[in-house]
Design a protein around this motif. Structure first.
Motif, mmCIF file in Angstrom:
data_model
loop_
_atom_site.group_PDB
_atom_site.id
_atom_site.type_symbol
_atom_site.label_atom_id
_atom_site.label_comp_id
_atom_site.label_asym_id
_atom_site.label_seq_id
_atom_site.Cartn_x
_atom_site.Cartn_y
_atom_site.Cartn_z
ATOM 1 N N PHE A 5 19.765 -4.458 -10.683
ATOM 2 C CA PHE A 5 19.347 -3.891 -9.400
ATOM 3 C C PHE A 5 19.261 -4.974 -8.335
ATOM 4 O O PHE A 5 19.693 -4.775 -7.192
ATOM 5 C CB PHE A 5 18.006 -3.186 -9.558
ATOM 6 N N LEU A 6 18.703 -6.127 -8.676
ATOM 7 C CA LEU A 6 18.594 -7.217 -7.707
ATOM 8 C C LEU A 6 19.974 -7.724 -7.295
ATOM 9 O O LEU A 6 20.197 -8.077 -6.130
ATOM 10 C CB LEU A 6 17.767 -8.357 -8.298
ATOM 11 N N GLY A 7 20.904 -7.754 -8.239
ATOM 12 C CA GLY A 7 22.267 -8.149 -7.907
ATOM 13 C C GLY A 7 22.919 -7.171 -6.951
ATOM 14 O O GLY A 7 23.622 -7.569 -6.009
ATOM 15 N N ILE A 8 22.704 -5.882 -7.184
ATOM 16 C CA ILE A 8 23.233 -4.846 -6.287
ATOM 17 C C ILE A 8 22.620 -4.982 -4.902
ATOM 18 O O ILE A 8 23.306 -4.898 -3.878
ATOM 19 C CB ILE A 8 22.956 -3.448 -6.874
ATOM 20 N N LEU A 9 21.318 -5.211 -4.869
ATOM 21 C CA LEU A 9 20.614 -5.364 -3.592
ATOM 22 C C LEU A 9 21.178 -6.539 -2.799
ATOM 23 O O LEU A 9 21.394 -6.448 -1.585
ATOM 24 C CB LEU A 9 19.126 -5.558 -3.858
ATOM 25 N N ALA A 10 21.448 -7.635 -3.502
ATOM 26 C CA ALA A 10 22.004 -8.812 -2.833
ATOM 27 C C ALA A 10 23.407 -8.530 -2.304
ATOM 28 O O ALA A 10 23.774 -8.978 -1.211
ATOM 29 C CB ALA A 10 22.023 -9.986 -3.807
ATOM 30 N N ALA A 11 24.193 -7.784 -3.072
ATOM 31 C CA ALA A 11 25.553 -7.464 -2.639
ATOM 32 C C ALA A 11 25.548 -6.579 -1.398
ATOM 33 O O ALA A 11 26.335 -6.777 -0.466
ATOM 34 C CB ALA A 11 26.317 -6.788 -3.776
ATOM 35 N N LEU A 12 24.661 -5.601 -1.377
ATOM 36 C CA LEU A 12 24.602 -4.679 -0.236
ATOM 37 C C LEU A 12 23.982 -5.337 0.987
ATOM 38 O O LEU A 12 24.257 -4.924 2.123
ATOM 39 C CB LEU A 12 23.801 -3.429 -0.605
ATOM 40 N N LEU A 172 29.774 -0.801 1.812
ATOM 41 C CA LEU A 172 29.707 -1.673 0.643
ATOM 42 C C LEU A 172 29.210 -0.903 -0.580
ATOM 43 O O LEU A 172 29.690 -1.123 -1.697
ATOM 44 C CB LEU A 172 28.782 -2.852 0.931
ATOM 45 N N ALA A 173 28.266 0.004 -0.372
ATOM 46 C CA ALA A 173 27.738 0.793 -1.483
ATOM 47 C C ALA A 173 28.827 1.672 -2.095
ATOM 48 O O ALA A 173 28.956 1.767 -3.319
ATOM 49 C CB ALA A 173 26.572 1.656 -1.001
ATOM 50 N N ARG A 174 29.614 2.306 -1.244
ATOM 51 C CA ARG A 174 30.684 3.177 -1.738
ATOM 52 C C ARG A 174 31.708 2.383 -2.542
ATOM 53 O O ARG A 174 32.162 2.826 -3.611
ATOM 54 C CB ARG A 174 31.352 3.877 -0.563
ATOM 55 N N ASN A 175 32.077 1.212 -2.056
ATOM 56 C CA ASN A 175 33.029 0.370 -2.785
ATOM 57 C C ASN A 175 32.449 -0.106 -4.114
ATOM 58 O O ASN A 175 33.158 -0.192 -5.122
ATOM 59 C CB ASN A 175 33.425 -0.832 -1.930
ATOM 60 N N LEU A 176 31.155 -0.409 -4.101
ATOM 61 C CA LEU A 176 30.510 -0.884 -5.318
ATOM 62 C C LEU A 176 30.417 0.216 -6.373
ATOM 63 O O LEU A 176 30.570 -0.040 -7.571
ATOM 64 C CB LEU A 176 29.119 -1.418 -4.976
ATOM 65 N N VAL A 177 30.190 1.438 -5.909
ATOM 66 C CA VAL A 177 30.127 2.570 -6.843
ATOM 67 C C VAL A 177 31.459 2.762 -7.556
ATOM 68 O O VAL A 177 31.504 3.010 -8.767
ATOM 69 C CB VAL A 177 29.714 3.856 -6.104
ATOM 70 N N THR A 178 32.548 2.635 -6.824
ATOM 71 C CA THR A 178 33.867 2.854 -7.430
ATOM 72 C C THR A 178 34.225 1.781 -8.446
ATOM 73 O O THR A 178 35.072 2.004 -9.327
ATOM 74 C CB THR A 178 34.962 2.891 -6.342
ATOM 75 N N VAL A 184 23.250 5.596 -9.140
ATOM 76 C CA VAL A 184 21.832 5.743 -8.804
ATOM 77 C C VAL A 184 21.254 4.441 -8.274
ATOM 78 O O VAL A 184 20.596 4.404 -7.224
ATOM 79 C CB VAL A 184 21.035 6.229 -10.031
ATOM 80 N N LEU A 185 21.494 3.341 -8.980
ATOM 81 C CA LEU A 185 20.943 2.049 -8.568
ATOM 82 C C LEU A 185 21.503 1.611 -7.218
ATOM 83 O O LEU A 185 20.775 1.075 -6.373
ATOM 84 C CB LEU A 185 21.241 0.990 -9.630
ATOM 85 N N ILE A 186 22.786 1.850 -7.018
ATOM 86 C CA ILE A 186 23.430 1.397 -5.778
ATOM 87 C C ILE A 186 22.890 2.151 -4.572
ATOM 88 O O ILE A 186 22.504 1.541 -3.561
ATOM 89 C CB ILE A 186 24.959 1.556 -5.885
ATOM 90 N N TYR A 187 22.828 3.453 -4.654
ATOM 91 C CA TYR A 187 22.355 4.213 -3.501
ATOM 92 C C TYR A 187 20.851 4.083 -3.307
ATOM 93 O O TYR A 187 20.349 4.170 -2.173
ATOM 94 C CB TYR A 187 22.767 5.677 -3.623
ATOM 95 N N LEU A 188 20.107 3.833 -4.379
ATOM 96 C CA LEU A 188 18.688 3.534 -4.231
ATOM 97 C C LEU A 188 18.497 2.211 -3.494
ATOM 98 O O LEU A 188 17.637 2.089 -2.609
ATOM 99 C CB LEU A 188 18.022 3.475 -5.607
ATOM 100 N N ALA A 189 19.316 1.220 -3.844
ATOM 101 C CA ALA A 189 19.252 -0.070 -3.151
ATOM 102 C C ALA A 189 19.606 0.090 -1.670
ATOM 103 O O ALA A 189 18.972 -0.519 -0.795
ATOM 104 C CB ALA A 189 20.193 -1.069 -3.818
ATOM 105 N N ALA A 190 20.614 0.922 -1.374
ATOM 106 C CA ALA A 190 20.992 1.166 0.016
ATOM 107 C C ALA A 190 19.846 1.810 0.781
ATOM 108 O O ALA A 190 19.553 1.445 1.930
ATOM 109 C CB ALA A 190 22.237 2.062 0.062
#
Length: 216
Positions: A5-12, A172-178, A184-190
């Motif tokens: 989750f922290l990695g996703i948060l940093a990416a977004l 960025l979230a949409r690209n990360l999801v694909t 769930v984690l990606i859109y929660l981070a967004a």
């Protein structure tokens, strides 16, 4: 899970800069143009400009903002005018916001006693000075809560810029999801990033409003 989750948060978080740029640019356009249109709507006397202004305001308010962004980004490109995604997002959202704030500012100006304008003109102030020093400061005090709401909505509306490939949070979230399928984690981070942007803006505007009311 937390490490992911922290990695996703940093990416977004890389999209936060784009959100801030679009918000600031669109807000500036909306405020300046919206105020100019409001002055024309309240004090204008010629029927044709007022009629054109009404068409502009109704058109911009009644058509989805995404359609305006598509027109600016894809439509202008079809005739040889190419805007960057960031420029198209700032311009489109700013023009839509100007239509919204035109009505807000116009209502604020109409709420003021027009005897103040006549008195200011009578003591020798120019019309521009009357607006700058007498009417606009009072109008801002009346409309500040609506201006705060608009700023918050604008931050969230920057998410539609992802449709024209502006590298903001949702893009960025949409690209990360694909690529990861961690939906769930990606859109929660967004969602958390947008909330983190909105909260200080709301707090800051509230502090300004309290100072305008003389409350410390």
């Amino acid at each position: 899970m937390m490490h992911t989750f922290l990695g996703i948060l940093a990416a977004l978080a890389m999209g936060v800069a784009t959100v801030v740029q679009v918000t600031l640019g669109a807000f500036l356009i909306a405020c300046v143009l919206g105020l100019a249109l409001a002055v024309l709507r309240v004090f204008g006397r010629h029927r044709l400009p007022l009629w054109l202004l009404s068409i502009y305001v109704e058109w911009m308010r009644n058509v989805p903002a995404l359609a305006h962004l598509f027109l600016l980004y894809f439509g202008l490109a079809a005739v040889g005018v190419r805007l960057s995604p960031l420029c198209a997002a700032v311009t489109g959202l700013g023009l839509v916001g100007a239509a919204v704030l035109c009505d807000v500012f116009a209502a604020g100006l109409r709420s003021l006693h027009m005897g103040q304008r006549e008195a200011a003109l009578a003591v020798g102030l120019a019309p521009g000075q009357v607006l700058r020093f007498v009417l606009v400061p009072q109008m801002l005090r009346v409309t500040f809560p609506s201006l705060t709401n608009y700023a918050v909505v604008l931050i969230k509306d920057t998410s539609i810029a992802s449709a024209i490939a502006a590298p903001e949070i949702m893009f960025l979230a949409r690209n990360l999801v694909t690529s990861t399928f961690e939906t769930v984690l990606i859109y929660l981070a967004a969602m958390l990033l947008y909330a983190a942007l909105v909260w200080p803006v709301t707090w800051g505007f509230r502090r300004i409003e309290l100072r305008m009311e003389g409350v410390r």
